[in-house]
Design a protein around this motif. Structure first.
Motif, PDB file in Angstrom:
ATOM      1  N   LEU A 183       0.711  -1.195   0.007  1.00 41.47           N
ATOM      2  CA  LEU A 183      -0.180  -0.104  -0.029  1.00 41.47           C
ATOM      3  C   LEU A 183       0.908   1.313   0.074  1.00 41.47           C
ATOM      4  CD1 LEU A 183      -3.000  -0.993   2.444  1.00 41.47           C
ATOM      5  CD2 LEU A 183      -2.841  -1.324  -0.003  1.00 41.47           C
ATOM      6  N   ASP A 184       1.969   1.222   0.466  1.00 42.19           N
ATOM      7  CA  ASP A 184       2.952   2.131   0.570  1.00 42.19           C
ATOM      8  C   ASP A 184       3.595   2.656  -0.698  1.00 42.19           C
ATOM      9  OD1 ASP A 184       2.630   2.688   3.316  1.00 42.19           O
ATOM     10  OD2 ASP A 184       4.464   1.271   3.816  1.00 42.19           O
ATOM     11  N   ALA A 185       3.816   1.623  -1.760  1.00 40.83           N
ATOM     12  CA  ALA A 185       4.393   1.615  -2.790  1.00 40.83           C
ATOM     13  C   ALA A 185       3.050   2.158  -3.818  1.00 40.83           C
ATOM     14  CB  ALA A 185       4.561   0.309  -3.183  1.00 40.83           C
ATOM     15  N   ALA A 186       1.774   1.909  -3.407  1.00 37.75           N
ATOM     16  CA  ALA A 186       0.764   2.567  -4.214  1.00 37.75           C
ATOM     17  C   ALA A 186       0.615   3.915  -3.969  1.00 37.75           C
ATOM     18  CB  ALA A 186      -0.682   1.771  -3.879  1.00 37.75           C
ATOM     19  N   ARG A 187       0.694   4.182  -2.672  1.00 37.20           N
ATOM     20  CA  ARG A 187       0.635   5.615  -2.266  1.00 37.20           C
ATOM     21  C   ARG A 187       1.793   6.451  -2.926  1.00 37.20           C
ATOM     22  NH1 ARG A 187      -0.147   3.338   2.962  1.00 37.20           N
ATOM     23  NH2 ARG A 187      -2.281   3.183   3.549  1.00 37.20           N
ATOM     24  N   VAL A 188       2.997   5.980  -3.135  1.00 36.85           N
ATOM     25  CA  VAL A 188       4.024   6.743  -3.678  1.00 36.85           C
ATOM     26  C   VAL A 188       3.592   6.791  -5.368  1.00 36.85           C
ATOM     27  CG1 VAL A 188       6.297   6.314  -4.586  1.00 36.85           C
ATOM     28  CG2 VAL A 188       5.772   5.772  -2.151  1.00 36.85           C
ATOM     29  N   GLY A 190       0.848   7.531  -6.346  1.00 37.17           N
ATOM     30  CA  GLY A 190      -0.170   8.451  -6.278  1.00 37.17           C
ATOM     31  C   GLY A 190      -1.779   8.093  -6.418  1.00 37.17           C
ATOM     32  N   MET A 191      -1.707   6.582  -6.048  1.00 34.31           N
ATOM     33  CA  MET A 191      -3.249   5.943  -5.844  1.00 34.31           C
ATOM     34  C   MET A 191      -3.862   6.421  -4.512  1.00 34.31           C
ATOM     35  SD  MET A 191      -2.538   2.018  -6.913  1.00 34.31           S
ATOM     36  CE  MET A 191      -1.642   1.648  -8.403  1.00 34.31           C
ATOM     37  N   GLY A 192      -5.243   6.741  -4.718  1.00 35.96           N
ATOM     38  CA  GLY A 192      -6.109   7.056  -3.554  1.00 35.96           C
ATOM     39  C   GLY A 192      -6.552   5.687  -3.093  1.00 35.96           C
ATOM     40  N   ARG A 193      -7.496   5.892  -1.980  1.00 30.97           N
ATOM     41  CA  ARG A 193      -7.902   4.594  -1.376  1.00 30.97           C
ATOM     42  C   ARG A 193      -8.489   3.656  -2.112  1.00 30.97           C
ATOM     43  NH1 ARG A 193      -9.114   8.813   2.500  1.00 30.97           N
ATOM     44  NH2 ARG A 193      -7.998   8.222   4.538  1.00 30.97           N
ATOM     45  N   ALA A 194      -9.497   4.281  -3.162  1.00 33.32           N
ATOM     46  CA  ALA A 194     -10.099   3.284  -4.184  1.00 33.32           C
ATOM     47  C   ALA A 194      -9.033   2.611  -5.213  1.00 33.32           C
ATOM     48  CB  ALA A 194     -11.003   4.406  -5.102  1.00 33.32           C
ATOM     49  N   GLY A 195      -8.178   3.424  -5.641  1.00 38.24           N
ATOM     50  CA  GLY A 195      -7.102   2.665  -6.519  1.00 38.24           C
ATOM     51  C   GLY A 195      -6.415   1.493  -5.697  1.00 38.24           C
ATOM     52  N   MET A 196      -6.143   1.797  -4.301  1.00 41.36           N
ATOM     53  CA  MET A 196      -5.419   0.829  -3.716  1.00 41.36           C
ATOM     54  C   MET A 196      -6.252  -0.350  -3.382  1.00 41.36           C
ATOM     55  SD  MET A 196      -3.162   2.541  -0.702  1.00 41.36           S
ATOM     56  CE  MET A 196      -4.520   3.618  -0.120  1.00 41.36           C
TER      57      MET A 196
END
Length: 291
Positions: A183-188, A190-196
């Motif tokens: 999830l940290d990689a997804a945040r990096v 630029g993903m939001g909650r829906a994208g994660m």
């Protein structure tokens, strides 16, 4: 001395091999016995749907039809709107499945990865809902639906089944097992909650999500108690409820048309059996991971 030791070892090996063979034979016998117990009612239902009324009412039952009467299936459609019942089941079950999976995934994300006050307390309350049978909440739910004018409507059939505490629990357990680094990689990126949820958690927990979807579909298709209470006409009755009315085929009188009742039941269970056979590997994997 060495010969005695070798002989003793040989005897012990043969005894152990006999015990293994006996254990394997016993396991096979138990497995076959349990399979027979589970499958026989389905087999009896199938052959009963192909028998004539006279043969079905014989004092000595036959384990295979003397003559195959496929017209029993067409008779079901002629006497009752089974096509409408199946369409209603498909609409209601699909809607319930989609809504339950969506709400389950979102709630599971909140309870597994979210950080907010009272998270564990709220999850405990959801677990408590698992111990409350539907019959306890039936009366207030029925009164609410009735006052809202949702009797004999799809929304009245679907909305009370929109959330499943069991599915939230299953998905939450699986989501917790996903390492936070993904999830940290997804945040990096630029993903939001829906994208994660859509691109990380759901793909990584695919077997459990599929398991929840299949179970939701099966439960919705087999649902009887709530559709029975909320529908009073054939317009919105589902297949599970419609089969129970097959006995009332002549001016509302009950008849001994058990072969037609069995034919309706066969048509009702075929979709979920096919669904289970196709997706059984995902169901087993999802159950083991959720456990």
């Amino acid at each position: 001395m060495s010969e005695t030791i070798v002989k003793n070892l040989g005897k012990n090996y043969l005894a152990a091999a006999r015990r293994r063979r006996l254990r394997a034979a016993l396991q096979t016998f138990c497995a076959l016995l349990l399979t027979l117990i589970v499958v026989f009612p389905l087999y009896w239902m199938l052959i009963s749907s192909l028998k004539s009324t006279d043969e079905l009412l014989l004092s000595h039952p036959t384990f295979f039809p003397k003559e195959l009467h496929f017209e029993n299936y067409s008779a079901v459609f002629q006497k009752f709107p089974m096509g409408r019942f199946m369409l209603n089941s498909l609409i209601v079950t699909t809607a319930c499945t989609i809504i339950q999976v969506i709400t389950g995934v979102m709630a599971a994300y909140a309870f597994s990865k979210g950080q907010f006050a009272g998270r564990d307390l709220l999850f405990t309350l959801i677990l408590g809902a698992l111990m409350v049978p539907m019959q306890v909440t039936f009366i207030p739910t029925y009164i609410m639906v009735s006052r809202l004018g949702w009797m004999n409507t799809y929304i009245g059939l679907v909305l009370p089944e929109a959330v499943s505490a069991y599915f939230i629990f299953m998905l939450r357990q699986n989501f917790k097992a996903v390492d936070e680094s993904y999830l940290d990689a997804a945040r990096v990126d630029g993903m939001g909650r829906a994208g994660m949820i859509r691109n990380v958690l759901v793909p990584m927990c695919k077997p459990t999500v599929i398991t929840v979807t299949v179970i939701a579909f099966i439960n919705g298709w087999n649902s009887y108690f709530w559709p029975k209470m909320i529908t009073t006409t054939d317009v919105r009755r589902t297949i599970a409820v419609g089969v129970t009315y097959l006995r009332q085929t002549f001016s509302g009188l009950e008849t001994s048309n058990y072969n037609e009742i069995m034919a309706g039941a066969v048509m009702g269970i075929v979709p979920i059996i096919l669904l289970f056979l196709i997706l059984q590997k995902y169901i087993m994997t999802g159950m083991s991971k959720a456990a």
